[in-house]
Design a protein around this motif. Structure first.
Motif, PDB file in Angstrom:
ATOM      1  N   ARG A  73       0.817  -1.215   0.000  1.00  0.00           N
ATOM      2  CA  ARG A  73       0.000   0.000   0.000  1.00  0.00           C
ATOM      3  C   ARG A  73       0.861   1.280   0.000  1.00  0.00           C
ATOM      4  NH1 ARG A  73      -5.401  -1.165   1.577  1.00  0.00           N
ATOM      5  NH2 ARG A  73      -5.666  -3.301   2.389  1.00  0.00           N
ATOM      6  N   LYS A  74       2.191   1.121   0.006  1.00  0.00           N
ATOM      7  CA  LYS A  74       3.120   2.261   0.046  1.00  0.00           C
ATOM      8  C   LYS A  74       2.956   3.076   1.332  1.00  0.00           C
ATOM      9  CE  LYS A  74       4.232   1.174  -4.209  1.00  0.00           C
ATOM     10  NZ  LYS A  74       5.470   0.404  -4.502  1.00  0.00           N
ATOM     11  N   LEU A  75       2.627   2.364   2.423  1.00  0.00           N
ATOM     12  CA  LEU A  75       2.437   3.023   3.708  1.00  0.00           C
ATOM     13  C   LEU A  75       3.459   2.589   4.767  1.00  0.00           C
ATOM     14  CD1 LEU A  75      -1.464   2.784   4.057  1.00  0.00           C
ATOM     15  CD2 LEU A  75      -0.127   4.824   3.479  1.00  0.00           C
ATOM     16  N   ARG A  76       4.320   1.642   4.416  1.00  0.00           N
ATOM     17  CA  ARG A  76       5.203   1.063   5.437  1.00  0.00           C
ATOM     18  C   ARG A  76       6.118   2.103   6.065  1.00  0.00           C
ATOM     19  NH1 ARG A  76       7.238  -0.487   9.172  1.00  0.00           N
ATOM     20  NH2 ARG A  76       8.263  -2.461   9.650  1.00  0.00           N
ATOM     21  N   ASP A  77       6.519   3.124   5.316  1.00  0.00           N
ATOM     22  CA  ASP A  77       7.441   4.132   5.838  1.00  0.00           C
ATOM     23  C   ASP A  77       6.790   5.028   6.896  1.00  0.00           C
ATOM     24  OD1 ASP A  77       5.803   5.120   3.707  1.00  0.00           O
ATOM     25  OD2 ASP A  77       7.064   6.907   3.600  1.00  0.00           O
ATOM     26  N   ARG A  78       5.488   4.916   7.058  1.00  0.00           N
ATOM     27  CA  ARG A  78       4.770   5.717   8.051  1.00  0.00           C
ATOM     28  C   ARG A  78       4.384   4.907   9.288  1.00  0.00           C
ATOM     29  NH1 ARG A  78       0.041   8.174   4.384  1.00  0.00           N
ATOM     30  NH2 ARG A  78      -0.599   9.037   6.406  1.00  0.00           N
ATOM     31  N   VAL A  79       4.869   3.659   9.350  1.00  0.00           N
ATOM     32  CA  VAL A  79       4.408   2.741  10.411  1.00  0.00           C
ATOM     33  C   VAL A  79       5.595   2.090  11.128  1.00  0.00           C
ATOM     34  CG1 VAL A  79       2.981   0.737  10.951  1.00  0.00           C
ATOM     35  CG2 VAL A  79       2.301   2.267   9.094  1.00  0.00           C
ATOM     36  N   PRO A  80       6.083   2.669  12.234  1.00  0.00           N
ATOM     37  CA  PRO A  80       7.080   1.967  13.064  1.00  0.00           C
ATOM     38  C   PRO A  80       6.442   0.704  13.657  1.00  0.00           C
ATOM     39  CG  PRO A  80       6.883   4.289  13.670  1.00  0.00           C
ATOM     40  CD  PRO A  80       5.728   3.980  12.772  1.00  0.00           C
ATOM     41  N   MET A  81       7.170  -0.425  13.621  1.00  0.00           N
ATOM     42  CA  MET A  81       6.617  -1.683  14.118  1.00  0.00           C
ATOM     43  C   MET A  81       7.500  -2.269  15.208  1.00  0.00           C
ATOM     44  SD  MET A  81       5.142  -3.631  10.713  1.00  0.00           S
ATOM     45  CE  MET A  81       4.508  -4.983  11.721  1.00  0.00           C
ATOM     46  N   THR A  82       6.863  -2.768  16.276  1.00  0.00           N
ATOM     47  CA  THR A  82       7.565  -3.433  17.375  1.00  0.00           C
ATOM     48  C   THR A  82       6.886  -4.759  17.668  1.00  0.00           C
ATOM     49  OG1 THR A  82       8.100  -1.278  18.349  1.00  0.00           O
ATOM     50  CG2 THR A  82       8.405  -3.222  19.750  1.00  0.00           C
ATOM     51  N   PHE A  83       7.692  -5.798  17.822  1.00  0.00           N
ATOM     52  CA  PHE A  83       7.194  -7.131  18.177  1.00  0.00           C
ATOM     53  C   PHE A  83       7.522  -7.374  19.645  1.00  0.00           C
ATOM     54  CE2 PHE A  83       7.296 -11.795  18.343  1.00  0.00           C
ATOM     55  CZ  PHE A  83       6.156 -12.125  17.623  1.00  0.00           C
ATOM     56  N   VAL A  84       6.500  -7.656  20.449  1.00  0.00           N
ATOM     57  CA  VAL A  84       6.656  -7.849  21.893  1.00  0.00           C
ATOM     58  C   VAL A  84       6.237  -9.272  22.229  1.00  0.00           C
ATOM     59  CG1 VAL A  84       5.912  -7.079  24.177  1.00  0.00           C
ATOM     60  CG2 VAL A  84       6.201  -5.411  22.332  1.00  0.00           C
ATOM     61  N   THR A  85       7.137 -10.026  22.848  1.00  0.00           N
ATOM     62  CA  THR A  85       6.836 -11.439  23.090  1.00  0.00           C
ATOM     63  C   THR A  85       7.318 -11.905  24.458  1.00  0.00           C
ATOM     64  OG1 THR A  85       7.150 -13.698  22.245  1.00  0.00           O
ATOM     65  CG2 THR A  85       8.976 -12.156  21.917  1.00  0.00           C
ATOM     66  N   SER A  86       6.580 -12.842  25.014  1.00  0.00           N
ATOM     67  CA  SER A  86       6.973 -13.463  26.289  1.00  0.00           C
ATOM     68  C   SER A  86       8.097 -14.473  26.109  1.00  0.00           C
ATOM     69  CB  SER A  86       5.758 -14.141  26.919  1.00  0.00           C
ATOM     70  OG  SER A  86       5.155 -15.047  26.004  1.00  0.00           O
ATOM     71  N   GLU A  87       8.416 -14.841  24.886  1.00  0.00           N
ATOM     72  CA  GLU A  87       9.505 -15.784  24.630  1.00  0.00           C
ATOM     73  C   GLU A  87      10.834 -15.220  25.146  1.00  0.00           C
ATOM     74  OE1 GLU A  87       9.014 -17.335  20.265  1.00  0.00           O
ATOM     75  OE2 GLU A  87       8.127 -15.332  20.487  1.00  0.00           O
ATOM     76  N   PRO A  88      11.751 -16.077  25.609  1.00  0.00           N
ATOM     77  CA  PRO A  88      13.048 -15.575  26.080  1.00  0.00           C
ATOM     78  C   PRO A  88      13.908 -15.020  24.953  1.00  0.00           C
ATOM     79  CG  PRO A  88      13.008 -17.968  26.114  1.00  0.00           C
ATOM     80  CD  PRO A  88      11.608 -17.525  25.848  1.00  0.00           C
ATOM     81  N   TYR A  89      13.619 -15.431  23.727  1.00  0.00           N
ATOM     82  CA  TYR A  89      14.308 -14.884  22.565  1.00  0.00           C
ATOM     83  C   TYR A  89      13.430 -15.095  21.337  1.00  0.00           C
ATOM     84  CZ  TYR A  89      15.668 -19.841  22.202  1.00  0.00           C
ATOM     85  OH  TYR A  89      15.656 -21.222  22.158  1.00  0.00           O
ATOM     86  N   ILE A  90      13.694 -14.315  20.314  1.00  0.00           N
ATOM     87  CA  ILE A  90      12.954 -14.446  19.069  1.00  0.00           C
ATOM     88  C   ILE A  90      13.195 -15.834  18.480  1.00  0.00           C
ATOM     89  CG2 ILE A  90      12.822 -13.621  16.678  1.00  0.00           C
ATOM     90  CD1 ILE A  90      11.492 -11.767  18.694  1.00  0.00           C
ATOM     91  N   GLY A  91      12.099 -16.506  18.080  1.00  0.00           N
ATOM     92  CA  GLY A  91      12.215 -17.832  17.496  1.00  0.00           C
ATOM     93  C   GLY A  91      12.188 -18.970  18.502  1.00  0.00           C
ATOM     94  N   HIS A  92      11.949 -18.672  19.771  1.00  0.00           N
ATOM     95  CA  HIS A  92      11.833 -19.737  20.778  1.00  0.00           C
ATOM     96  C   HIS A  92      10.608 -20.592  20.497  1.00  0.00           C
ATOM     97  CE1 HIS A  92      10.642 -21.459  24.712  1.00  0.00           C
ATOM     98  NE2 HIS A  92      11.930 -21.478  24.986  1.00  0.00           N
ATOM     99  N   MET A  93       9.477 -19.939  20.174  1.00  0.00           N
ATOM    100  CA  MET A  93       8.230 -20.588  19.744  1.00  0.00           C
ATOM    101  C   MET A  93       7.584 -21.475  20.800  1.00  0.00           C
ATOM    102  SD  MET A  93       8.103 -19.402  16.619  1.00  0.00           S
ATOM    103  CE  MET A  93       6.858 -20.358  15.752  1.00  0.00           C
ATOM    104  N   GLY A  94       8.009 -21.341  22.059  1.00  0.00           N
ATOM    105  CA  GLY A  94       7.499 -22.228  23.100  1.00  0.00           C
ATOM    106  C   GLY A  94       8.096 -23.614  23.040  1.00  0.00           C
ATOM    107  N   LEU A  95       9.107 -23.798  22.196  1.00  0.00           N
ATOM    108  CA  LEU A  95       9.708 -25.118  21.960  1.00  0.00           C
ATOM    109  C   LEU A  95      11.207 -25.146  22.245  1.00  0.00           C
ATOM    110  CD1 LEU A  95       7.865 -25.996  18.632  1.00  0.00           C
ATOM    111  CD2 LEU A  95       7.523 -27.110  20.850  1.00  0.00           C
ATOM    112  N   GLY A  96      11.726 -24.083  22.854  1.00  0.00           N
ATOM    113  CA  GLY A  96      13.165 -24.034  23.085  1.00  0.00           C
ATOM    114  C   GLY A  96      13.949 -23.785  21.814  1.00  0.00           C
ATOM    115  N   GLY A  97      13.289 -23.223  20.805  1.00  0.00           N
ATOM    116  CA  GLY A  97      13.934 -23.015  19.513  1.00  0.00           C
ATOM    117  C   GLY A  97      13.923 -24.279  18.686  1.00  0.00           C
ATOM    118  N   ILE A  98      13.945 -24.111  17.369  1.00  0.00           N
ATOM    119  CA  ILE A  98      13.965 -25.256  16.451  1.00  0.00           C
ATOM    120  C   ILE A  98      15.033 -24.984  15.404  1.00  0.00           C
ATOM    121  CG2 ILE A  98      12.625 -26.710  14.882  1.00  0.00           C
ATOM    122  CD1 ILE A  98      10.097 -25.536  16.208  1.00  0.00           C
TER     123      ILE A  98
END
Length: 428
Positions: free
Chosen positions: A177-202
């Motif tokens: 939509r050519k709107l991405r430059d107007r939208v700061p994005m933050t990902f907030v998760t209870s995981e201990p690290y990105i990609g943990h997935m509740g599985l200890g990482g894969i």
């Protein structure tokens, strides 16, 4: 003749109905109890929430397909399982008696644990069809005046794939939509690290997803505990490895979506011997409850301990592969019990995930789910996106015809190209 009731009409419940019918033949009665007659293909909800799907494209009325297989359907929500009396009480005041009960309800979405979260508060959800529809309506308004976006998974969540999916689908849609430059994005998760997935990482899920999020300019906060949500603001604490507060965050947002904590549904809460304190069904190796051996359970409603202790609580996910394996074990065990034979079928409890990223996707396989593992794979590419689209169309087409081919055959044989026998034997 045995009277079998399946409580829950989602992917697990519908698959259970068809597999059990095939396993036990026509001489036994099967009844499916669901909250309304509409089946919603849950994996497509992130697409619905950004307008890439219309509600009618991912839904169907299950009454006719079930009846075509001589399976009765009752479109009324359950009020209480009365296990000691082999009875299911419904919210309309009626009751159904059973010889065997198969519980496939999925979870209750416990938004109340984080004040201000959820569709009745200030954040959106993609966990149900109605939630995804509301998320789309909110997104339409957001597009008129774009601003910061916060997406993630709250403490106590046990399904992280849809959070990653939605963040990256949203990124893709905004770029188109050519709107991405107007939208700061933050990902907030209870995981201990990105990609943990509740599985200890894969495999290298951490590196794969961190790289993807950097490429898409999505910032992240892991080990996060959201304390409350206000209009336009997420209040969160970031913990260290000892569960002490490391930093507090006040994150402004114009649009937000969070996966909530999961709990057991109200109909099974407080039944001693049937559930754990969270309301999830206790089962043995045959998917059977030890206290009430005529009750089986499959899917997200099953009690599975976390893979590991994490600073912020994270639950273990139940992927499509695992759910279908549970369903197959239940069908085979019911067949044997009805024939006067001992139960012997066991679910494999392997984990697999196909997650869409809008214009590509990532795929994980963990055999078994809990490490150490015989097989670990983490992959990404446009083929995953195409495979998930094909899976959606394939499964819904089968459902409309009164069939539900095993989910793992669709995921594995069509998407991954891995032989099912080798998969079940944990051979790479």
């Amino acid at each position: 003749m045995a009277n079998i009731i399946i409580l829950g009409a989602g992917i697990g419940g519908m698959s259970a109905a068809y597999e059990i019918r095939d396993a036990i033949g026509k001489e036994h009665a099967i009844t499916v109890v669901g909250d309304g007659p509409v089946f919603n293909f849950t994996p497509s909800n992130p697409w619905l929430a950004v307008g890439w799907r219309k509600p009618d494209e991912i839904r169907l009325n299950v009454t006719e397909p079930l009846e075509s297989r001589n399976i009765r359907f009752v479109p009324t929500r359950a009020n209480k399982v009365v296990a000691e009396a082999n009875r299911l009480d419904l919210v309309d005041g009626s009751s159904l008696n059973y010889d065997y009960l198969v519980i496939t309800t999925g979870p209750r979405l416990a938004f109340e644990r984080v004040p201000g979260s959820g569709p009745e508060g200030f954040t959106q959800s993609v966990c149900t069809g109605p939630h995804a529809e509301k998320a789309w309506l909110s997104y339409e308004e957001f597009l008129k005046k774009p601003g910061p976006v916060v997406v993630g998974a709250l403490q106590g969540a046990s399904c992280f794939g849809p959070a990653y999916e939605f963040a990256m689908i949203l990124d893709t849609d905004l770029r188109r939509r050519k709107l991405r430059d107007r939208v700061p994005m933050t990902f907030v998760t209870s995981e201990p690290y990105i990609g943990h997935m509740g599985l200890g990482g894969i495999g290298d899920s951490k590196g794969l997803l961190e790289s993807e999020m950097r490429q898409r300019h999505i910032k992240w906060i892991s080990n996060a505990r959201v304390t409350s949500v206000e209009q336009g603001k997420i209040n969160a604490e970031q913990l260290d490895e000892q569960s002490a507060v490391l930093k507090t965050h006040e994150l402004p947002f114009s649009y937000s979506m969070f996966i909530p904590p999961f709990a057991g549904v109200d109909a099974v809460q407080g039944i001693e011997g049937l559930t754990n304190p969270g309301g999830f069904i206790l089962i043995d190796e045959h998917q059977c409850n030890p206290t009430f051996p005529n009750i089986f359970a499959a899917g997200v409603c099953v009690a599975i301990p976390p893979v590991e202790v994490t600073p912020v609580p994270t639950g273990a996910p139940k992927t499509g592969l695992m759910i279908e394996s549970m369903v197959t074990a239940i069908a085979n065990n019911l067949r044997d019990v009805l024939a006067g034979k001992p139960m012997k079928a066991r679910a494999t409890w392997n984990a697999m995930c196909l997650a869409d990223m809008g214009d590509s996707g990532f795929a994980f396989i963990a055999l078994p789910q809990i490490p150490p593992r015989n097989v670990t794979k983490a992959m990404s590419g446009k083929w995953v996106h195409l495979a998930k689209v094909a899976y959606e169309k394939y499964f819904l087409r089968k459902m409309r015809k009164g069939k539900a081919d095993p989910i793992y055959e669709t995921y594995v044989m069509k998407a991954f190209g891995i032989d099912r026998l080798k998969l079940e034997e944990n051979i790479d």
